[in-house]
Design an enzyme around this catalytic site. Structure first.
Site, PDB file in Angstrom:
ATOM      1  N   ASN A 127       1.007  -0.906  -0.006  1.00 49.03           N
ATOM      2  CA  ASN A 127      -0.029   0.041  -0.006  1.00 49.03           C
ATOM      3  C   ASN A 127       0.931   1.175  -0.026  1.00 49.03           C
ATOM      4  OD1 ASN A 127      -1.751   2.151   0.898  1.00 49.03           O
ATOM      5  ND2 ASN A 127      -3.009   0.700   1.562  1.00 49.03           N
ATOM      6  N   CYS A 139      -5.102   1.123  -1.237  1.00 47.93           N
ATOM      7  CA  CYS A 139      -5.880  -0.022  -1.165  1.00 47.93           C
ATOM      8  C   CYS A 139      -6.980  -0.223  -2.159  1.00 47.93           C
ATOM      9  CB  CYS A 139      -6.142  -0.243   0.374  1.00 47.93           C
ATOM     10  SG  CYS A 139      -6.930   1.028   0.918  1.00 47.93           S
ATOM     11  N   HIS A 173     -11.297   1.658   4.165  1.00 38.51           N
ATOM     12  CA  HIS A 173     -10.285   0.731   3.623  1.00 38.51           C
ATOM     13  C   HIS A 173     -10.806  -0.117   2.804  1.00 38.51           C
ATOM     14  CE1 HIS A 173      -6.831  -1.939   3.715  1.00 38.51           C
ATOM     15  NE2 HIS A 173      -7.446  -2.995   4.098  1.00 38.51           N
ATOM     16  N   ASP A 206      -5.891  -8.494   1.062  1.00 33.99           N
ATOM     17  CA  ASP A 206      -5.835  -7.124   1.871  1.00 33.99           C
ATOM     18  C   ASP A 206      -4.545  -6.549   1.939  1.00 33.99           C
ATOM     19  OD1 ASP A 206      -6.409  -5.051   3.841  1.00 33.99           O
ATOM     20  OD2 ASP A 206      -7.082  -6.506   5.456  1.00 33.99           O
TER      21      ASP A 206
END
Length: 1117
Positions: free
Chosen positions: A202, A207, A454, A471
């Site tokens: 990131n 993200c 997020h 993730d």
């Protein structure tokens, strides 16, 4: 990874920042809190337990009298952990309330403790709970970051304003909701080993892009097409989107660790500011696909984007009473589906193809038939093999004039049948032989609120039963429930288990929910989930990436073997001559810019000298090395030569001798003497009596300092004996009169003192490594001629020299001009230089504003006239120093302006439907009456004798009529609108039983099972007479508001008190309702007009709920 902490990023002063609490927010404040995985399921289909959770309410009495900087709540327990709320009543170095969740017992927890929680913090609005301010986030707490939350929770002006309802009877109510989740060891987790896949790093707030890239990568047909786009070995990834994407996909396929996206964002033409802005994912998807489609033209993969993602629908209008139909075919790459009011994907498709009837005033004008009743709608001609559904989770709420996120429950199936109910979504032209049965491939999730949060993705790459969560850097195996049901959104009821709390269960809104779905058509899945291997990747790309990998391995190996090597940095006369006067002025050399050697520690120094002989062409016997030493006054100078014995030792031993600090470097000065033929000769003997001095020459005319050489002198000798040699070094006549100075130190201030030429070097306390600066002795008359006539004044200037980047306050992102200044400049010096640059005669009309290093924005308050002593004070922000100042050129001098108050007033014309904003500037001691008189000279009145009044309007309610005698100094127009209007004649002649009431527009909305009243539009006053019925008042209202009969018939009327509507009948006597007086003031009792809000937004109302919205996504290459 708990937090991405990028370099300072653009952030508006009034936007919230998520940061760990610190008294001085020294660290750059991160844009985005990156969620920890919610319990990685390494075992497939592991049951998901309900996480422990709780709500804590904290009543703080006598709030405005709290004197401590920090204020802690009592401790409460969630998930077996102790928590408390930490609050800064006057802000943590900001003009906002600062609030954090804190681990109460962090000091006594065992080493290496860590816990992960999702939580929300709220300040309750005690008049209207719907205006409560709630912010949510998540964080992995540990010893380093034992508290987390919001430095800018809400403006202090808003909090302390008694009208706003946050502080009632000097009591503040704070709520915390905490959900504790289990975590696995983040740092030791290996995604590739556990799942076979790797994540993406990131860059700060990317993200949203990472989740999209993972989704596209896991469509193998798309990946294959990207690999087959023609690129060459001469292309650079940072300048070519195809090559950057090829490189990224290759690394995702073959790398063992997470992959960086910097090359790709550079190829988009994004600066770092773009990377740190959370863009709209759908927009990025479209822009990226359009770019690739364009780059694929004329290549073997032309048309791939259309083949994968393009579908077509037909817009039609069909007349009911005549034979006329209009159709238009349109293509789409993705479909936007409504979430609000739809319980699942099928309900959204039903709504998408819903037939709208065009009748009454809305009839359709058909060619040759005139106005006709008709039906209008959309049907699908064909769907694409890869169907991308964008769920409309973010909407603009016209009532609240802001963006909102819809967290409603919304279901989506594993298999989606778009042929259902006899193909009701399909147009008559659709090919019915194609079976539109789709299977779910990926679910993209947004966790958080409308202003940040997020993003991550659940994907099943091969369409098997195994799902994976991507993730950012971390990939975990997940079960189907986690990927589907848990992403539907809505609310979940969480049981209360803690004593001392309100033990009724409370509903916790799930802020994590799906916002994009990708489905793959069953009949196309074998083609799309194809095999992609090495042969699909261009040879030059494989070579390039192999080389990159080798370099990476080499660096890794170097790092691993670093303890076996010593870095030796060798400075020579050439380095001093090259650097002094250009890169550096003080001391002798910047060691980072000299030749360095990586030498194995066990090698003897004599062997290293042979390498030097080869490198510099200086025979071993002519080399003399000096060790450098850091002096107590923070200067760094050659200290002593190496002894013959030391030269027989290993370089590792020498490094330890030279450097007490644990540091892998050995710094040396190589002394080389040159003969007349400029070839190296043996260095002269060095006895205890000899001192090695270094010489710099200063030319005041050119303002130039340069290194001219070094010399061994006898400590008993005198400077006068070497003057001719110095003159020769400088290129002067042998008898030129020169002055000598010793450069002693430069931190924190410069110390440079004259040397007496007639006393010995020892008496002047000169020693090895000292620096002598010299210049021609200036004649007295020339002292005025030069800015810096001597060495000390020049070094002082260099030490305080500062290049300042000036930006216009109106364009705070762009440098306008740069000026070289001294940090010692006074306030007047600085504004004088700026005025000179701008061609202004009066420097007092310049107003300056300092730079906030954390938000990369101008500070909210400008610098007051002569409010600081020096330029250095203007550039400092807490413990950081900036080189940016913002300027404004005022129309009046700043001292005069500081005595004035500026108000923005919205004038509502009595007859015309227009609002004009006027800026009123009056002395601070002026009254509202003065504002009205000033305004009368600027506005158009309906008649010359019209009287004006000034009102305070907030959230579509009138909170106050300002008395003409009120001083304007205390009026705050930052959060609410000041409205000026003519006083209607009927209000001037009120009878004894007439009443002046508030009339507001409203609509109702149900949220979280509660009915809420939302006001909108312009509030106003109305005179009502005793005994007057609603029917009579309605006639006057309709005339006043000029509403057509048809619309007005749909309106409802209610008496509202404290947000509760009591609906009125035409026969009701309205004045009888307005008898009560209430503690909350007249604005809480009003006549409400209930109807839909169709009015376009007036732009001036924007400051009632100011938010900055996202820039549109642009990919520049």
């Amino acid at each position: 990874m708990t937090v991405m902490t990028p370099a300072p990023v653009d952030q508006h002063e009034d936007e919230e920042m998520l940061v760990p609490q610190s008294d001085l927010t020294e660290n750059h404040q991160p844009m985005e809190v990156v969620a920890q995985p919610e319990t990685a399921n390494t075992v497939e289909n592991q049951p998901v337990e309900d996480p422990p959770s709780s709500r804590f309410t904290w009543r703080i009495e006598n709030f405005s009298r709290l004197n401590a900087k920090k204020h802690y709540s009592e401790v409460f327990v969630v998930g077996g952990y102790k928590w408390r709320v930490l609050l800064f009543p006057k802000g943590n170095n900001v003009d906002h309330l600062s609030m954090y969740l804190d681990v109460a017992d962090s000091a006594s927890l065992p080493y290496g403790w860590s816990r992960y929680a999702q939580f929300s913090l709220a300040v309750v609005n005690q008049i209207h709970s719907k205006y409560s301010i709630r912010k949510d986030t998540q964080h992995q707490f540990n010893a380093r970051e034992s508290d987390w939350g919001f430095t800018s929770f809400m403006p202090l002006g808003e909090l302390y304003d008694p009208c706003r309802g946050f502080l009632v009877n000097d009591t503040l109510i704070v709520e915390a909701e905490v959900v504790v989740r289990r975590i696995v060891d983040y740092w030791s987790y290996d995604s590739k080993k556990e799942t076979g896949y790797v994540g993406l790093k990131n860059q700060g707030a990317t993200c949203y892009m990472n989740s999209l890239l993972q989704t596209l990568y896991h469509i193998p047909y798309f990946r294959k097409a990207v690999y087959h786009m023609p690129t060459t070995e001469n292309d650079m990834p940072s300048g070519s989107i195809p090559l950057a994407l090829q490189s990224l996909f290759y690394k995702l396929q073959y790398s063992d660790s997470s992959v960086a996206t910097k090359e790709l964002t550079k190829s988009f033409g994004w600066d770092t500011h773009d990377s740190f802005m959370q863009h709209d994912v759908q927009e990025l998807n479209r822009v990226l696909c359009e770019k690739l489609e364009d780059k694929m033209k004329g290549t073997v993969v032309e048309g791939t984007i259309q083949q994968l993602f393009e579908g077509h629908h037909m817009n039609y209008i069909e007349c009911i009473n005549v034979d006329y139909k209009s159709t238009r075919k349109e293509s789409f790459y993705d479909l936007q589906l409504d979430v609000k009011g739809c319980h699942d994907v099928y309900a959204s498709f039903d709504k998408y193809v819903e037939v709208e009837r065009l009748e009454g005033d809305n009839k359709y004008h058909a060619e040759q038939y005139g106005l006709q009743d008709a039906k209008k709608g959309v049907l699908f001609i064909d769907f694409p093999p890869v169907l991308q559904l964008q769920l409309k989770r973010f909407e603009y709420d016209f009532m609240r004039d802001t963006m909102v996120k819809i967290n409603d429950r919304y279901e989506f199936p594993l298999q989606l049948d778009l042929d259902r109910d006899g193909g009701k979504y399909l147009s008559p032209d659709a090919d019915r032989r194609v079976r539109n049965l789709y299977t779910l491939h990926s679910v993209l999730v947004h966790s958080g609120g409308v202003h940040g949060g997020h993003y991550y993705a659940f994907i099943r790459p091969t369409l098997s039963d195994q799902w994976y969560k991507f993730d950012d850097e971390r990939v975990t195996k997940e079960d189907m429930k986690r990927a589907l049901e848990e992403q539907y959104g809505g609310e979940e009821e969480l049981p209360q288990t803690n004593p001392g709390f309100n033990n009724t269960p409370f509903k916790f809104t799930k802020y994590s929910n799906a916002y994009m779905l990708v489905y793959i058509r069953e009949c196309d899945k074998d083609k799309i989930i194809c095999n992609v291997d090495e042969k699909d990747i261009a040879e030059h790309l494989r070579e390039r990436l192999k080389k990159e990998q080798e370099e990476k391995e080499h660096k890794k190996k170097e790092k691993a073997e670093a303890h076996l090597y010593t870095i030796i940095k060798v400075a020579r006369d050439d380095d001093l001559a090259e650097q002094i006067g250009k890169d550096i002025y003080f001391d002798l050399v910047d060691h980072d810019k000299v030749r360095s050697f990586r030498i194995q520690k066990q090698i003897t120094f004599n062997v290293f000298k042979e390498e030097i002989a080869k490198e510099f062409g200086i025979p071993v016997q002519f080399q003399r090395f000096w060790l450098w030493a850091k002096r107590q006054n923070h200067t760094y100078r050659p200290n002593r030569p190496l002894t013959p014995l030391e030269e027989t030792q290993s370089v590792g031993t020498l490094r330890e001798v030279s450097n007490k600090v644990h540091n892998a470097e050995l710094k040396l000065f190589l002394e080389v003497e040159l003969g007349l033929d400029l070839r190296p000769i043996a260095p002269p003997d060095k006895t205890k009596e000899d001192i090695l001095l270094f010489f710099k020459h200063y030319d005041p005319e050119k303002e130039e300092l340069r290194f001219v050489g070094r010399m061994l002198v006898k400590s008993t000798g005198k400077p006068i004996e070497i003057l001719s040699k110095l003159n020769k070094m400088a290129g002067y006549a042998p008898d030129e009169e020169i002055n000598l100075y010793e450069e002693i130190k430069f931190e924190p201030s410069v110390m440079c003192e004259p040397i007496d030429k007639k006393i010995t070097f020892r008496t002047s306390q000169l020693e090895d490594g000292d620096i002598v600066c010299f210049q021609k002795s200036p004649p007295v008359e020339s002292i005025e001629q030069f800015r810096y006539p001597d060495v000390p004044s020049f070094l002082e200037y260099v030490h305080n020299r500062q290049i300042v980047h000036f930006r216009s306050l109106e364009k705070p992102k762009e440098d306008d001009f740069c000026l070289e200044m001294s940090r010692l400049y006074t306030y007047d010096d600085v504004v004088e230089r700026v005025a000179q640059q701008l061609g202004l005669n009066d420097p007092s009309k310049i107003r300056l504003t300092s730079h906030n290093c954390y938000s990369q924005q101008p500070k909210p308050q400008p610098i007051k006239y002569r409010g600081v002593d020096h330029l250095s004070d203007m550039l400092v922000h807490y413990n950081q120093t900036s080189d940016i100042l913002y300027y404004e050129a005022l129309d009046i001098p700043l001292p005069e302006l500081q005595g004035l108050k500026t108000l923005k007033v919205a004038f509502h014309h009595a007859i015309k439907d227009e609002v004009v904003i006027h800026t009123i500037r009056l002395p601070k001691q002026s009254t509202v009456g003065d504002v009205i008189n000033d305004l009368k000279t600027k506005v158009e009145l309906s008649h010359p004798d019209a009287e004006l009044r000034l009102l305070e309007v907030f959230y579509h309610k009138i909170y106050k009529i300002f008395p003409p005698s009120e001083k304007i100094e205390n009026i705050n127009d930052q959060y609410w609108t000041l409205r000026a209007e003519e006083i209607p004649e009927e209000e001037k002649n009120l009878g004894p039983n007439d009443r002046l009431i508030h009339v507001y527009h409203f609509t109702k909305e149900t949220a979280q099972n509660q009915m809420q009243i939302l006001n909108f539009g312009e509030p106003f006053f109305l005179v009502i007479h005793e005994g007057e019925t609603l029917a009579e008042i309605k006639i006057r209202l309709q005339k006043k508001l000029q509403v057509p009969d048809e619309d007005f018939a749909k309106w409802k009327f209610a008496f509202l008190s404290l947000g509760r509507p009591d609906y009125l009948q035409d026969s009701d006597i309205v004045s009888s309702r307005f008898q009560r007086r209430d503690v909350y003031g007249a604005w809480e009792q009003y006549l409400g007009l209930e109807h839909t809000d169709n009015a376009p937004k007036r732009s001036y109302a924007a400051n009632q709920n100011r938010h900055t919205f996202e820039k549109p996504v642009k990919i520049y290459n």
